[in-house]
Design an enzyme around this catalytic site. Structure first.
Site, mmCIF file in Angstrom:
data_model
loop_
_atom_site.group_PDB
_atom_site.id
_atom_site.type_symbol
_atom_site.label_atom_id
_atom_site.label_comp_id
_atom_site.label_asym_id
_atom_site.label_seq_id
_atom_site.Cartn_x
_atom_site.Cartn_y
_atom_site.Cartn_z
ATOM 1 N N LYS A 51 0.821 -1.217 0.000
ATOM 2 C CA LYS A 51 0.000 0.000 0.000
ATOM 3 C C LYS A 51 0.848 1.257 0.000
ATOM 4 O O LYS A 51 0.449 2.267 -0.577
ATOM 5 C CB LYS A 51 -0.938 0.016 1.216
ATOM 6 C CG LYS A 51 -2.103 -0.947 1.092
ATOM 7 C CD LYS A 51 -3.182 -0.632 2.135
ATOM 8 C CE LYS A 51 -4.376 -1.550 1.980
ATOM 9 N NZ LYS A 51 -5.369 -1.347 3.037
ATOM 10 N N LYS A 65 -7.623 -10.532 -9.103
ATOM 11 C CA LYS A 65 -8.778 -10.535 -8.202
ATOM 12 C C LYS A 65 -9.782 -9.454 -8.588
ATOM 13 O O LYS A 65 -9.383 -8.371 -9.003
ATOM 14 C CB LYS A 65 -8.313 -10.253 -6.762
ATOM 15 C CG LYS A 65 -8.354 -11.472 -5.857
ATOM 16 C CD LYS A 65 -7.718 -11.186 -4.520
ATOM 17 C CE LYS A 65 -8.657 -10.497 -3.544
ATOM 18 N NZ LYS A 65 -8.115 -10.478 -2.166
ATOM 19 N N LYS A 106 -12.278 -3.337 -6.166
ATOM 20 C CA LYS A 106 -12.987 -2.064 -6.269
ATOM 21 C C LYS A 106 -12.112 -1.000 -6.911
ATOM 22 O O LYS A 106 -12.606 0.037 -7.327
ATOM 23 C CB LYS A 106 -13.476 -1.612 -4.896
ATOM 24 C CG LYS A 106 -12.387 -1.377 -3.880
ATOM 25 C CD LYS A 106 -12.993 -1.109 -2.507
ATOM 26 C CE LYS A 106 -11.933 -1.237 -1.425
ATOM 27 N NZ LYS A 106 -12.527 -1.457 -0.112
#
Ligand code: TRP
Length: 356
Positions: A125, A218, A221
């Site tokens: 991240k 995957k 969003k």
């Protein structure tokens, strides 16, 4: 001080949470919500909307105050529409229960830098510009440990990507129990009986839902293409269209599971069909194998619409009534506090903080 029953093994309690960011999609539903719903039948469950975790990445990611409020209500509506029952399970947003942040601070003084330096999700991240990541992002797993342990929760349904964070929570619990074993004995417990070592419940046979545009990624969003995912708010026409447009390969569907090897898009669609219909993938292939994708996609579209359109409708119904959503969150927070406060009071006692 709370008089504890002997809690080894601990009274089972489930805790899990989702961040209030962006679109919830089919992957969140099949990978998490559907399982959470099943668990409320058998366990005491606490399901949180982790708004304190949401702010770790800067307002352009979490959407600022308006965005956060909207996303918090959206995730709550999704919980409810998916079938979580606010009378049975406790549903609330994290920031309303101050014990999370308070225990998080104590845990900051228990967890070691070396432990956090190993966390792979922070590295992902934070990306290249690590110097510029917030301290909250780095500290995220410690707060997560506090989320769980302030309720002395024993079981945590999460995805594979959270396993490392759960291990950290166990390390923190173990060090706490060990460092303060004498004080814990003063409470009348053996040291290992104060904080449980929470177990991850990783989705066993639960489906890994992949992008509709690329069967090796995957469903997410953050994918720029909305056609890559089915959002929980998509209406029937949108769902059907996305299924029709889903990427496939030129071969017909195989009749046996082995034939899906090396065909990630076909495998993903079969997985989704099986998960939504409750049939085994083998049964799905038996029915549709050998035929053209168009027939299978038509059937998949129908199954997806039948299953998901009512959830989307229910979400819209809740979202039209934010006061009801907020009332559910207030009630959930009140009940969560009743569990968290005695634990945090004991932690104060154990640590030697003067308190009432
Ligand atoms: N980190 C989790 C995720 O991104 C969300 C989360 C925060 C959580 N606190 C938690 C999950 C406690 C389980 C238990 O998916």
């Amino acid at each position: 001080m709370t008089a504890y029953p002997r809690l080894a093994p601990f009274q089972p309690r489930v805790f899990s949470g989702m961040q209030p960011t962006g679109n919830l999609h089919l992957g969140n539903y099949l990978g998490a919500l559907q399982r959470w719903v099943a668990m409320q039948e058998t366990h005491d469950c606490i399901y949180c909307i982790v708004d304190l975790h949401a702010i770790t990445q800067g307002p352009e990611v979490w959407g600022g105050p308006e965005g956060l409020r909207k996303a918090t209500r959206e995730v709550t509506a999704a919980y409810l529409a998916a079938g979580l029952d606010p009378k049975r399970a406790i549903i609330f947003n994290q920031s309303q229960v101050s014990g999370h942040a308070e225990l998080g601070w104590v845990f900051n003084c228990i967890a070691r830098l070396g432990w956090l330096n190993r966390m792979t999700q922070f590295k992902e991240k934070a990306g290249k510009d690590r110097e510029n990541a917030s301290i909250g992002l780095y500290d995220y797993p410690v707060l997560m440990a506090a989320d769980i342990l302030v309720y002395r929760a024993t079981h945590v349904p999460v995805g594979e990507d959270q396993k490392q964070h759960l291990e950290l929570a166990r390390d923190i619990a173990q060090k706490f129990n060990f460092d303060f074993s004498d004080r814990i004995r003063d409470l009348g417990l053996e040291s290992g009986e104060y904080l449980p070592l929470p177990e991850p419940l990783i989705a066993g046979p639960a489906p890994r839902v992949m992008s509709l545009r690329d069967g090796t990624k995957k469903m997410s969003k953050s994918d720029p293409s909305d056609y890559s995912r089915i959002n929980l708010t998509d209406d029937a026409d949108t769902i059907a269209l996305k299924v029709r447009k889903a990427k496939t390969d030129p071969e017909p569907l195989p009749s046996e599971a082995a034939g899906l090897k090396g065909r990630p898009e076909a495998e993903n669609l079969v997985t989704i069909y099986a998960a939504l219909s409750g049939d085994a993938p083998e049964a799905v292939l038996k029915e549709y194998g050998g035929g053209q994708f168009s027939r299978f996609k038509q059937a998949l579209g129908d199954v997806a619409v039948n299953h998901l359109a009512p959830i989307a409708n229910e979400m819209r119904r809740y979202l039209a009534d934010p006061a009801t959503i907020d009332a559910i969150l207030f009630d959930g927070a009140d009940r969560a506090r009743v569990i968290a406060e005695p634990v945090y009071r004991d932690v104060k006692e154990i640590m030697g903080f003067i308190h009432r």
